[in-house]
Write an enzyme that holds these catalytic residues in place. Structure first.
Site, PDB file in Angstrom:
ATOM      1  NE  ARG A  13      16.172  28.488 -21.987  1.00  0.00           N
ATOM      2  CZ  ARG A  13      16.561  29.221 -23.047  1.00  0.00           C
ATOM      3  NH1 ARG A  13      16.002  29.101 -24.316  1.00  0.00           N
ATOM      4  NH2 ARG A  13      17.399  30.362 -22.642  1.00  0.00           N
ATOM      5  CB  CYS A  48      19.993  27.221 -21.312  1.00  0.00           C
ATOM      6  SG  CYS A  48      20.743  27.350 -23.202  1.00  0.00           S
TER       7      CYS A  48
END
Length: 123
Positions: free
Chosen positions: A101, A103
């Protein structure tokens, strides 16, 4: 390539597709917290909006024959990094396999929403 389109996720609000499958992978466009039926923004808190984003992603995963568990990468955009912990609480309830991920906080998101998420998943 195969275009993925479902009425269970918001229609594109610009010149793009909801998702594509190529090479055994699903690539989604960024999903914001819009109600698929009305096109209206859902919720005013990060928790409400993140929950709708996850539902929209789930609809695309289902339409492609994939799942949250088969997600290999997400990219998450937040309007305020102060929402990071609350966003993570919602996110963790869906992406239990902990995909890779990124972010980041951005200045502004479409329709002034609080979050947007796109993903890549195996099909």
């Amino acid at each position: 390539m195969k275009r993925i389109s479902t009425t269970n996720a918001p229609a594109a609000i610009g010149p793009y597709s909801q998702a594509y499958i190529t090479g055994g992978l699903l690539f989604t466009s960024g999903q914001v917290p819009l109600d698929p039926e009305t096109g209206a923004v859902v919720g005013t808190t990060i928790e409400e909006q993140a929950g709708q984003v996850m539902k929209n992603l789930g609809a695309l995963l289902e339409a492609a024959g994939s799942s949250y568990e088969k997600t290999v990468k997400t990219t998450c955009f937040l309007a305020d990094m102060g929402d990071f912990a609350a966003f993570n609480e919602v996110y963790a309830g869906y992406f239990t396999e902990k995909p890779a991920r990124s972010c980041v906080a951005v200045k502004t998101l479409p329709k002034n929403v609080l979050c947007e998420v796109e993903l890549i998943a195996e099909v």
